[in-house]
Design a protein around this motif. Structure first.
Motif, mmCIF file in Angstrom:
data_model
loop_
_atom_site.group_PDB
_atom_site.id
_atom_site.type_symbol
_atom_site.label_atom_id
_atom_site.label_comp_id
_atom_site.label_asym_id
_atom_site.label_seq_id
_atom_site.Cartn_x
_atom_site.Cartn_y
_atom_site.Cartn_z
ATOM 1 N N SER A 145 0.838 -1.208 0.000
ATOM 2 C CA SER A 145 0.000 0.000 0.000
ATOM 3 C C SER A 145 0.867 1.250 0.000
ATOM 4 C CB SER A 145 -0.926 0.017 1.211
ATOM 5 O OG SER A 145 -1.796 -1.080 1.175
ATOM 6 N N LEU A 146 1.921 1.230 0.767
ATOM 7 C CA LEU A 146 2.828 2.380 0.826
ATOM 8 C C LEU A 146 3.514 2.604 -0.516
ATOM 9 C CD1 LEU A 146 3.780 4.452 2.867
ATOM 10 C CD2 LEU A 146 5.607 2.907 3.515
ATOM 11 N N ASN A 147 3.916 1.527 -1.174
ATOM 12 C CA ASN A 147 4.525 1.653 -2.504
ATOM 13 C C ASN A 147 3.543 2.261 -3.499
ATOM 14 O OD1 ASN A 147 6.966 0.624 -1.678
ATOM 15 N ND2 ASN A 147 6.500 -1.470 -2.313
ATOM 16 N N HIS A 148 2.285 1.845 -3.435
ATOM 17 C CA HIS A 148 1.269 2.409 -4.335
ATOM 18 C C HIS A 148 1.023 3.875 -4.016
ATOM 19 C CE1 HIS A 148 0.276 -1.179 -6.529
ATOM 20 N NE2 HIS A 148 0.028 -1.859 -5.414
ATOM 21 N N LEU A 149 1.005 4.220 -2.738
ATOM 22 C CA LEU A 149 0.796 5.614 -2.352
ATOM 23 C C LEU A 149 1.928 6.507 -2.845
ATOM 24 C CD1 LEU A 149 -0.577 5.618 1.303
ATOM 25 C CD2 LEU A 149 -1.687 6.509 -0.734
ATOM 26 N N ASP A 150 3.147 6.001 -2.797
ATOM 27 C CA ASP A 150 4.299 6.790 -3.244
ATOM 28 C C ASP A 150 4.221 7.111 -4.731
ATOM 29 O OD1 ASP A 150 5.456 6.982 -0.747
ATOM 30 O OD2 ASP A 150 6.711 5.193 -1.017
ATOM 31 N N GLN A 151 3.535 6.301 -5.504
ATOM 32 C CA GLN A 151 3.428 6.516 -6.949
ATOM 33 C C GLN A 151 2.335 7.514 -7.312
ATOM 34 O OE1 GLN A 151 2.869 2.630 -8.607
ATOM 35 N NE2 GLN A 151 4.863 1.890 -7.909
ATOM 36 N N LEU A 152 1.463 7.839 -6.357
ATOM 37 C CA LEU A 152 0.359 8.753 -6.634
ATOM 38 C C LEU A 152 0.814 10.209 -6.527
ATOM 39 C CD1 LEU A 152 -2.481 7.056 -4.550
ATOM 40 C CD2 LEU A 152 -2.163 6.967 -7.025
ATOM 41 N N PRO A 153 0.179 11.093 -7.317
ATOM 42 C CA PRO A 153 0.478 12.526 -7.173
ATOM 43 C C PRO A 153 0.041 13.020 -5.787
ATOM 44 C CG PRO A 153 -0.827 12.091 -9.157
ATOM 45 C CD PRO A 153 -0.746 10.820 -8.393
ATOM 46 N N GLU A 154 0.694 14.094 -5.326
ATOM 47 C CA GLU A 154 0.417 14.609 -3.979
ATOM 48 C C GLU A 154 -1.020 15.091 -3.814
ATOM 49 O OE1 GLU A 154 2.331 14.506 -1.236
ATOM 50 O OE2 GLU A 154 3.733 13.358 -2.464
ATOM 51 N N THR A 155 -1.668 15.499 -4.867
ATOM 52 C CA THR A 155 -3.026 16.050 -4.762
ATOM 53 C C THR A 155 -4.113 14.979 -4.799
ATOM 54 O OG1 THR A 155 -3.074 16.358 -7.158
ATOM 55 C CG2 THR A 155 -2.331 18.226 -5.811
ATOM 56 N N THR A 156 -3.751 13.740 -4.904
ATOM 57 C CA THR A 156 -4.717 12.650 -5.005
ATOM 58 C C THR A 156 -5.451 12.459 -3.673
ATOM 59 O OG1 THR A 156 -3.305 11.524 -6.598
ATOM 60 C CG2 THR A 156 -5.008 10.204 -5.553
ATOM 61 N N ASN A 157 -6.776 12.323 -3.774
ATOM 62 C CA ASN A 157 -7.557 11.992 -2.578
ATOM 63 C C ASN A 157 -7.307 10.533 -2.223
ATOM 64 O OD1 ASN A 157 -8.772 14.496 -2.335
ATOM 65 N ND2 ASN A 157 -10.526 13.933 -3.606
ATOM 66 N N THR A 158 -7.046 10.275 -0.969
ATOM 67 C CA THR A 158 -6.848 8.899 -0.512
ATOM 68 C C THR A 158 -7.878 8.579 0.555
ATOM 69 O OG1 THR A 158 -5.206 9.635 1.111
ATOM 70 C CG2 THR A 158 -4.375 8.876 -1.017
ATOM 71 N N PHE A 159 -8.212 7.314 0.636
ATOM 72 C CA PHE A 159 -9.222 6.863 1.583
ATOM 73 C C PHE A 159 -8.652 5.733 2.427
ATOM 74 C CE2 PHE A 159 -11.459 8.832 -1.843
ATOM 75 C CZ PHE A 159 -12.485 9.528 -1.222
ATOM 76 N N LYS A 160 -9.005 5.750 3.681
ATOM 77 C CA LYS A 160 -8.554 4.728 4.620
ATOM 78 C C LYS A 160 -9.746 3.832 4.938
ATOM 79 C CE LYS A 160 -8.241 5.484 9.194
ATOM 80 N NZ LYS A 160 -7.765 6.075 10.441
ATOM 81 N N PRO A 161 -9.555 2.509 4.849
ATOM 82 C CA PRO A 161 -10.665 1.613 5.194
ATOM 83 C C PRO A 161 -10.878 1.575 6.710
ATOM 84 C CG PRO A 161 -8.736 0.336 4.595
ATOM 85 C CD PRO A 161 -8.382 1.774 4.384
ATOM 86 N N VAL A 162 -12.132 1.730 7.099
ATOM 87 C CA VAL A 162 -12.525 1.636 8.506
ATOM 88 C C VAL A 162 -13.762 0.743 8.536
ATOM 89 C CG1 VAL A 162 -13.290 2.889 10.556
ATOM 90 C CG2 VAL A 162 -11.660 3.951 8.990
#
Length: 128
Positions: free
Chosen positions: A46-63
């Protein structure tokens, strides 16, 4: 069967029960260790995928069954903490597993020794 024979049989039975209990604990610890490793691998991916995303990308955390909007840096920090915690859990579980393996070998050796002793006693009494 003499009292010594009965005592030896009781010891063998007790050690056999202890060996089974240690094996059960060992399998539980092994499963927990595998789960910790799996969590760490998921966090790393997940961290590797996050590093590839642009900084302005909305991210969601599963809860649970829903997803919550989370800033990318906060999510990366949580994933790093998760990886760190999983690594600590893995190390602790591996140490515990090694202790149980050592206990298991010790108890199995005692069972074999007592069984051999009991066998010698039964051979000695049958040859008389």
């Amino acid at each position: 069967m003499s009292k010594l024979d009965k005592a030896t049989v009781d010891q063998v039975m007790e050690l056999g029960n202890r060996v089974n209990e240690i094996r059960r604990h060992l399998s539980q610890i092994t499963m927990q260790l595998q789960n910790a490793e799996r969590e760490r691998a998921i966090a790393r991916l997940s961290l590797n995928h996050l590093d590839q995303l642009p900084e302005t990308t909305n991210t969601f955390k599963p809860v649970g069954k829903m997803f919550v909007l989370e800033d990318k840096e906060g999510l990366k920090q949580q994933l790093n903490e998760s990886m760190k915690q999983s690594a600590e859990d893995s190390a602790a579980k591996a140490s515990l597993r090694d202790q149980f393996v050592a206990k298991l070998k010790e108890n199995e050796a005692q069972v074999e020794e007592l069984t051999a002793q009991l066998q010698k006693q039964s051979d000695g009494s049958s040859s008389k």
